[in-house]
Design a protein around this motif. Structure first.
Motif, PDB file in Angstrom:
ATOM      1  N   ARG A 272      21.804 -24.354  46.395  1.00 11.76           N
ATOM      2  CA  ARG A 272      20.456 -24.777  46.877  1.00 11.76           C
ATOM      3  C   ARG A 272      19.711 -24.185  45.468  1.00 11.76           C
ATOM      4  NH1 ARG A 272      18.374 -23.654  52.737  1.00 11.76           N
ATOM      5  NH2 ARG A 272      20.234 -25.102  54.281  1.00 11.76           N
ATOM      6  N   GLY A 273      20.292 -24.098  44.390  1.00  9.54           N
ATOM      7  CA  GLY A 273      19.614 -23.404  42.859  1.00  9.54           C
ATOM      8  C   GLY A 273      19.787 -22.431  43.217  1.00  9.54           C
ATOM      9  N   GLY A 274      19.118 -21.734  41.464  1.00  8.08           N
ATOM     10  CA  GLY A 274      18.521 -19.897  41.770  1.00  8.08           C
ATOM     11  C   GLY A 274      18.676 -19.565  40.090  1.00  8.08           C
ATOM     12  N   THR A 275      18.428 -18.761  40.047  1.00  7.30           N
ATOM     13  CA  THR A 275      19.245 -17.810  38.580  1.00  7.30           C
ATOM     14  C   THR A 275      21.056 -17.374  38.319  1.00  7.30           C
ATOM     15  OG1 THR A 275      16.588 -17.472  38.723  1.00  7.30           O
ATOM     16  CG2 THR A 275      18.666 -16.164  37.323  1.00  7.30           C
ATOM     17  N   LEU A 276      20.746 -17.728  37.489  1.00  5.16           N
ATOM     18  CA  LEU A 276      22.321 -17.314  37.454  1.00  5.16           C
ATOM     19  C   LEU A 276      22.088 -15.977  35.850  1.00  5.16           C
ATOM     20  CD1 LEU A 276      25.309 -17.692  37.383  1.00  5.16           C
ATOM     21  CD2 LEU A 276      25.112 -19.006  35.238  1.00  5.16           C
ATOM     22  N   ASP A 277      22.253 -15.107  35.960  1.00  7.23           N
ATOM     23  CA  ASP A 277      22.177 -13.749  34.837  1.00  7.23           C
ATOM     24  C   ASP A 277      23.719 -13.005  34.239  1.00  7.23           C
ATOM     25  OD1 ASP A 277      18.663 -13.231  35.187  1.00  7.23           O
ATOM     26  OD2 ASP A 277      19.891 -12.645  37.408  1.00  7.23           O
ATOM     27  N   VAL A 278      23.747 -13.428  32.967  1.00  2.00           N
ATOM     28  CA  VAL A 278      25.227 -13.371  32.403  1.00  2.00           C
ATOM     29  C   VAL A 278      25.205 -12.021  31.632  1.00  2.00           C
ATOM     30  CG1 VAL A 278      27.062 -14.486  30.823  1.00  2.00           C
ATOM     31  CG2 VAL A 278      25.652 -15.701  33.001  1.00  2.00           C
ATOM     32  N   GLY A 279      25.443 -10.950  31.629  1.00  2.00           N
ATOM     33  CA  GLY A 279      25.774  -9.976  30.939  1.00  2.00           C
ATOM     34  C   GLY A 279      27.210  -9.822  30.264  1.00  2.00           C
ATOM     35  N   ALA A 280      27.325  -9.387  28.970  1.00  2.00           N
ATOM     36  CA  ALA A 280      28.235  -8.364  28.192  1.00  2.00           C
ATOM     37  C   ALA A 280      28.284  -7.918  27.564  1.00  2.00           C
ATOM     38  CB  ALA A 280      29.686  -9.383  27.779  1.00  2.00           C
ATOM     39  N   GLU A 281      28.674  -6.075  27.788  1.00  2.00           N
ATOM     40  CA  GLU A 281      28.500  -5.430  26.368  1.00  2.00           C
ATOM     41  C   GLU A 281      29.853  -4.411  26.029  1.00  2.00           C
ATOM     42  OE1 GLU A 281      25.814  -2.705  26.488  1.00  2.00           O
ATOM     43  OE2 GLU A 281      25.775  -1.897  28.920  1.00  2.00           O
ATOM     44  N   THR A 282      30.044  -4.168  25.236  1.00  2.00           N
ATOM     45  CA  THR A 282      31.297  -3.224  24.648  1.00  2.00           C
ATOM     46  C   THR A 282      30.407  -1.875  24.858  1.00  2.00           C
ATOM     47  OG1 THR A 282      32.873  -5.250  23.355  1.00  2.00           O
ATOM     48  CG2 THR A 282      33.113  -2.281  23.036  1.00  2.00           C
TER      49      THR A 282
END
Length: 219
Positions: A130-140
């Protein structure tokens, strides 16, 4: 994993790819048939627009699967983060109820990390029915790549068998085209000495990975 299991996994991934490509390629075929029969200029223009949309979707999906499932031979050992970012953005381009937030600390990621990131994103997007928020994170950090993808919204749908495939608790006899991609990235993480985990609540799904950096990783 023995040869038989490798063949089975490859077959399941191919089935998943074909399933996802069937709709846009079918739309292209139908559109071409309509174009051959239609004589009204306005209708032909509408059909052409639909053909362009279907072609764009097909191209984006193939680019996604190339990096998410395949060897992606056109890239080096590390991939510019703009590549997976663009592919994820393309996946949500037709989902006006899904917003994306980015927290990518590094300019590039290793291929195994990119595979995990893309597959996490696909799972998370599918969860936002139903939709919403996608949070995408990456770090070394401290010699390892840490990846977190979070899907939050009014209704988050998630098949627990995919979660079991991610953390390695799913019996291989229960693998299917639906869980094959999750199992594949579990193997990638295991090969590097890392691991995957997930947490599902009523309004959020969080997918996490820790992938130690090293030589000889598959992908």
């Amino acid at each position: 994993m023995d040869d038989r299991q490798s063949i089975d996994l490859a077959a399941m991934l191919c089935s998943r790819l074909c399933h996802d490509m069937l709709s846009p390629v079918g739309a292209l075929s139908n559109g071409l048939e309509l174009l051959a029969l239609e004589t009204d200029p306005e209708m032909r223009a509408n059909v052409m627009q639909l053909l362009e949309q279907s072609a764009s979707i097909s191209t984006n999906k193939l680019k996604f699967f190339r990096l998410a499932f395949g060897a992606a031979g056109g890239f080096g050992e590390r991939v510019d983060v703009e590549e997976p970012k663009a592919l994820i953005q393309a996946l949500v381009a037709d989902k006006d109820k899904v917003g994306v937030n980015w927290a990518l600390a590094d300019a590039s990621l290793g291929k195994p990390a990119v595979k995990v990131l893309l597959n996490f994103a696909q799972i998370a997007i599918d969860a936002l029915v139903r939709g919403g928020t996608l949070d995408v994170g990456a770090e070394t950090r401290d010699g390892a790549c840490e990846i977190v993808v979070r899907a939050s919204g009014p209704k988050v749908a998630f098949d627990e068998t995919i979660g079991k495939a991610l953390d390695g608790s799913l019996d291989r006899r229960e693998l299917s085209s639906r869980t094959a991609a999750a199992h594949m990235i579990h193997l990638l993480a295991q090969e590097s000495g890392g691991g995957l985990q997930y947490h599902k609540s009523a309004d959020a799904l969080v997918l996490g990975a820790v992938l130690p950096q090293g030589e000889g990783l598959i992908g």
